[in-house]
Design a protein around this motif. Structure first.
Motif, PDB file in Angstrom:
ATOM      1  N   LEU A   1       0.836  -1.200   0.000  1.00 14.69           N
ATOM      2  CA  LEU A   1       0.000   0.000   0.000  1.00 14.69           C
ATOM      3  C   LEU A   1       0.874   1.254   0.000  1.00 14.69           C
ATOM      4  N   SER A   2       2.106   1.106  -0.460  1.00 16.98           N
ATOM      5  CA  SER A   2       3.011   2.254  -0.470  1.00 16.98           C
ATOM      6  C   SER A   2       2.448   3.343  -1.379  1.00 16.98           C
ATOM      7  N   GLY A   3       2.442   4.561  -0.865  1.00 19.11           N
ATOM      8  CA  GLY A   3       1.955   5.699  -1.641  1.00 19.11           C
ATOM      9  C   GLY A   3       0.447   5.742  -1.827  1.00 19.11           C
ATOM     10  N   ALA A   4      -0.274   4.814  -1.219  1.00 15.11           N
ATOM     11  CA  ALA A   4      -1.734   4.781  -1.370  1.00 15.11           C
ATOM     12  C   ALA A   4      -2.387   5.879  -0.526  1.00 15.11           C
ATOM     13  N   SER A   5      -3.514   6.402  -1.012  1.00 18.85           N
ATOM     14  CA  SER A   5      -4.299   7.361  -0.248  1.00 18.85           C
ATOM     15  C   SER A   5      -5.465   6.623   0.399  1.00 18.85           C
ATOM     16  N   LEU A   6      -5.445   6.573   1.723  1.00 22.10           N
ATOM     17  CA  LEU A   6      -6.502   5.891   2.465  1.00 22.10           C
ATOM     18  C   LEU A   6      -7.299   6.877   3.302  1.00 22.10           C
ATOM     19  N   PHE A   7      -7.313   8.123   2.910  1.00 20.61           N
ATOM     20  CA  PHE A   7      -7.980   9.172   3.685  1.00 20.61           C
ATOM     21  C   PHE A   7      -9.395   8.745   4.073  1.00 20.61           C
ATOM     22  N   GLY A   8      -9.665   8.708   5.394  1.00 20.61           N
ATOM     23  CA  GLY A   8     -11.008   8.398   5.887  1.00 20.61           C
ATOM     24  C   GLY A   8     -11.444   6.958   5.713  1.00 20.61           C
ATOM     25  N   ALA A   9     -10.531   6.067   5.351  1.00 19.68           N
ATOM     26  CA  ALA A   9     -10.901   4.659   5.149  1.00 19.68           C
ATOM     27  C   ALA A   9     -11.150   3.968   6.490  1.00 19.68           C
ATOM     28  N   ASN A  10     -11.906   2.884   6.454  1.00 19.87           N
ATOM     29  CA  ASN A  10     -12.189   2.087   7.643  1.00 19.87           C
ATOM     30  C   ASN A  10     -11.320   0.829   7.606  1.00 19.87           C
ATOM     31  N   LEU A  11     -10.305   0.791   8.475  1.00 20.72           N
ATOM     32  CA  LEU A  11      -9.447  -0.388   8.606  1.00 20.72           C
ATOM     33  C   LEU A  11      -9.639  -1.039   9.972  1.00 20.72           C
TER      34      LEU A  11
ATOM     35  N   ASP B   1      -3.779  10.977  12.608  1.00 20.71           N
ATOM     36  CA  ASP B   1      -3.931  12.305  13.201  1.00 20.71           C
ATOM     37  C   ASP B   1      -3.258  13.399  12.362  1.00 20.71           C
ATOM     38  N   GLY B   2      -2.781  13.044  11.168  1.00 20.96           N
ATOM     39  CA  GLY B   2      -2.173  14.030  10.278  1.00 20.96           C
ATOM     40  C   GLY B   2      -0.695  14.256  10.529  1.00 20.96           C
ATOM     41  N   ILE B   3      -0.138  13.547  11.494  1.00 18.71           N
ATOM     42  CA  ILE B   3       1.284  13.662  11.829  1.00 18.71           C
ATOM     43  C   ILE B   3       2.054  12.597  11.043  1.00 18.71           C
ATOM     44  N   TYR B   4       3.253  12.949  10.581  1.00 19.67           N
ATOM     45  CA  TYR B   4       4.080  11.970   9.879  1.00 19.67           C
ATOM     46  C   TYR B   4       4.698  10.985  10.863  1.00 19.67           C
TER      47      TYR B   4
ATOM     48  N   ARG C   1      -6.058  -6.786   9.254  1.00 14.75           N
ATOM     49  CA  ARG C   1      -4.759  -7.406   9.541  1.00 14.75           C
ATOM     50  C   ARG C   1      -3.736  -6.787   8.601  1.00 14.75           C
ATOM     51  N   LEU C   2      -2.738  -6.128   9.205  1.00 10.49           N
ATOM     52  CA  LEU C   2      -1.711  -5.425   8.435  1.00 10.49           C
ATOM     53  C   LEU C   2      -0.340  -6.006   8.758  1.00 10.49           C
ATOM     54  N   LEU C   3      -0.238  -7.319   8.726  1.00  8.92           N
ATOM     55  CA  LEU C   3       1.004  -8.003   9.064  1.00  8.92           C
ATOM     56  C   LEU C   3       1.913  -8.043   7.837  1.00  8.92           C
ATOM     57  N   GLY C   4       3.076  -7.376   7.949  1.00  7.03           N
ATOM     58  CA  GLY C   4       4.006  -7.338   6.821  1.00  7.03           C
ATOM     59  C   GLY C   4       3.560  -6.395   5.717  1.00  7.03           C
ATOM     60  N   THR C   5       2.595  -5.550   6.008  1.00  5.88           N
ATOM     61  CA  THR C   5       2.047  -4.620   5.012  1.00  5.88           C
ATOM     62  C   THR C   5       2.974  -3.418   4.835  1.00  5.88           C
ATOM     63  N   ASP C   6       3.171  -3.014   3.584  1.00  5.96           N
ATOM     64  CA  ASP C   6       3.998  -1.844   3.283  1.00  5.96           C
ATOM     65  C   ASP C   6       3.110  -0.607   3.235  1.00  5.96           C
ATOM     66  N   LEU C   7       3.251   0.251   4.251  1.00  3.38           N
ATOM     67  CA  LEU C   7       2.497   1.495   4.323  1.00  3.38           C
ATOM     68  C   LEU C   7       3.419   2.705   4.136  1.00  3.38           C
ATOM     69  N   SER C   8       4.584   2.484   3.545  1.00  5.28           N
ATOM     70  CA  SER C   8       5.508   3.593   3.361  1.00  5.28           C
ATOM     71  C   SER C   8       4.899   4.621   2.409  1.00  5.28           C
ATOM     72  N   SER C   9       4.991   5.887   2.791  1.00  4.14           N
ATOM     73  CA  SER C   9       4.458   7.030   2.038  1.00  4.14           C
ATOM     74  C   SER C   9       2.939   6.995   1.852  1.00  4.14           C
ATOM     75  N   ALA C  10       2.254   6.155   2.608  1.00  2.09           N
ATOM     76  CA  ALA C  10       0.785   6.096   2.516  1.00  2.09           C
ATOM     77  C   ALA C  10       0.165   7.241   3.318  1.00  2.09           C
ATOM     78  N   ILE C  11      -1.005   7.688   2.865  1.00  2.97           N
ATOM     79  CA  ILE C  11      -1.754   8.731   3.574  1.00  2.97           C
ATOM     80  C   ILE C  11      -2.853   8.035   4.371  1.00  2.97           C
ATOM     81  N   LEU C  12      -2.716   8.074   5.697  1.00  3.51           N
ATOM     82  CA  LEU C  12      -3.655   7.398   6.588  1.00  3.51           C
ATOM     83  C   LEU C  12      -4.497   8.388   7.389  1.00  3.51           C
ATOM     84  N   VAL C  13      -4.590   9.625   6.925  1.00  5.56           N
ATOM     85  CA  VAL C  13      -5.314  10.668   7.653  1.00  5.56           C
ATOM     86  C   VAL C  13      -6.780  10.272   7.829  1.00  5.56           C
ATOM     87  N   SER C  14      -7.262  10.386   9.060  1.00  9.88           N
ATOM     88  CA  SER C  14      -8.651  10.078   9.433  1.00  9.88           C
ATOM     89  C   SER C  14      -9.028   8.612   9.225  1.00  9.88           C
ATOM     90  N   VAL C  15      -8.049   7.734   9.152  1.00 10.55           N
ATOM     91  CA  VAL C  15      -8.314   6.304   8.999  1.00 10.55           C
ATOM     92  C   VAL C  15      -8.671   5.711  10.367  1.00 10.55           C
TER      93      VAL C  15
END
Length: 199
Positions: free
Chosen positions: A122-132, A170-173, A136-150
Motif C-alpha cells: 500500500l506504499s503511496g496509497a491514499s486511504l484518507f477516511g478509510a475504515n481499517l 492524526d495528520g502527523i508523519y 490485519r496489516l502483518l508485513g504490510t507496506d504502508l511507506s508514504s501512505a496517507i492514513l489521515v482520518s483512517v
C-alpha cells in the motif's frame, strides 16, 4: 367455430410470445450475472491492465459503490495488481486481499474493515477516511501512505512498514521515535511481534 379457432391461435401465439420473452429476460439476467462474475475475476488478475480495466468498467456501470451488490465486497483479490486503481468509497469488507498490490491506489473512504492485507503493498496509497477497523496489516507496506482520518481501531500490525512520509491518522508523519505504545495509545491498534521497518 372459426372465431373460437382464431381465439385459440391468438392465445397460443400470445403464450409463445410471453414464454420467449421470459426466456430472453432470464438469459439476459444470467448473462449479466456471468459478466459481473468475470469482471470480479479480472479485478483479481496479476495482469495490471486486466485488473484496472475491470475496476474501471465496474465503476462506470455503478457496480462498485452504487449497486446494492457492491461487487468487490467479499471478493478474492489476493495477489492482484491494482496499483494506482481508483477504489475510493468501495466496500471491500470481507474481501481476500493478501499480497495485493495497491501501491498508489485511491482507497479514500473505502471500507476495509476486517480485511487481511498481510504482505500487501500500500506504499503511496491514499486511504484518507478509510475504515481499517479490525484489519490485519502483518508485513504490510504502508511507506508514504496517507492514513489521515483512517479508523485503525483493533487493526493488527506486525512487521508493518512505515517511513517518514507515512502520514498517520492524526495528520502527523510517522517517525522512528514512535513506539508501539504510542501507536497503540493514539490509534487503538494491536501489535503482533511488531517491528517497524524504516526505509
Amino acid at each position: 367455430g372459426d372465431n373460437g379457432y382464431a381465439v385459440n391461435i391468438y392465445t397460443e401465439i400470445l403464450s409463445i410470445g410471453v414464454t420467449v420473452g421470459l426466456l430472453n429476460y432470464l438469459a439476459e439476467r444470467r448473462s449479466l450475472r456471468e459478466y459481473k462474475e468475470q469482471l470480479v475475476r479480472n479485478a483479481g488478475s496479476r495482469a495490471h491492465d486486466t485488473a484496472l480495466s475491470a475496476i474501471d468498467e465496474m465503476r462506470k456501470r455503478g457496480w462498485l459503490i452504487n449497486d446494492e451488490e457492491q461487487l468487490l465486497k467479499g471478493a478474492t483479490l489476493s495477489k492482484a495488481n491494482l496499483s494506482g486503481a481508483n477504489l475510493s468509497e468501495v466496500d471491500l469488507s470481507g474481501a481476500s486481499l493478501y499480497e495485493i498490490d495497491l501501491s498508489n491506489a485511491d482507497l479514500s473512504q473505502a471500507n476495509l474493515s476486517g480485511v487481511d492485507l498481510g504482505v500487501a503493498n500500500l506504499s503511496g496509497a491514499s486511504l484518507f477516511g478509510a475504515n481499517l477497523n479490525n484489519a490485519r496489516l502483518l508485513g504490510t507496506d504502508l511507506s508514504s501512505a496517507i492514513l489521515v482520518s483512517v479508523d485503525l481501531s483493533d487493526a493488527m500490525l506486525g512487521d508493518t512498514e512505515f517511513n517518514e512520509e507515512t502520514m498517520l491518522p492524526d495528520g502527523i508523519y510517522w517517525s522512528p521515535e514512535l513506539t508501539t505504545f504510542d501507536l497503540s495509545e493514539r490509534f487503538g491498534v494491536i501489535f503482533d511481534d511488531f517491528s517497524i521497518a524504516d526505509e
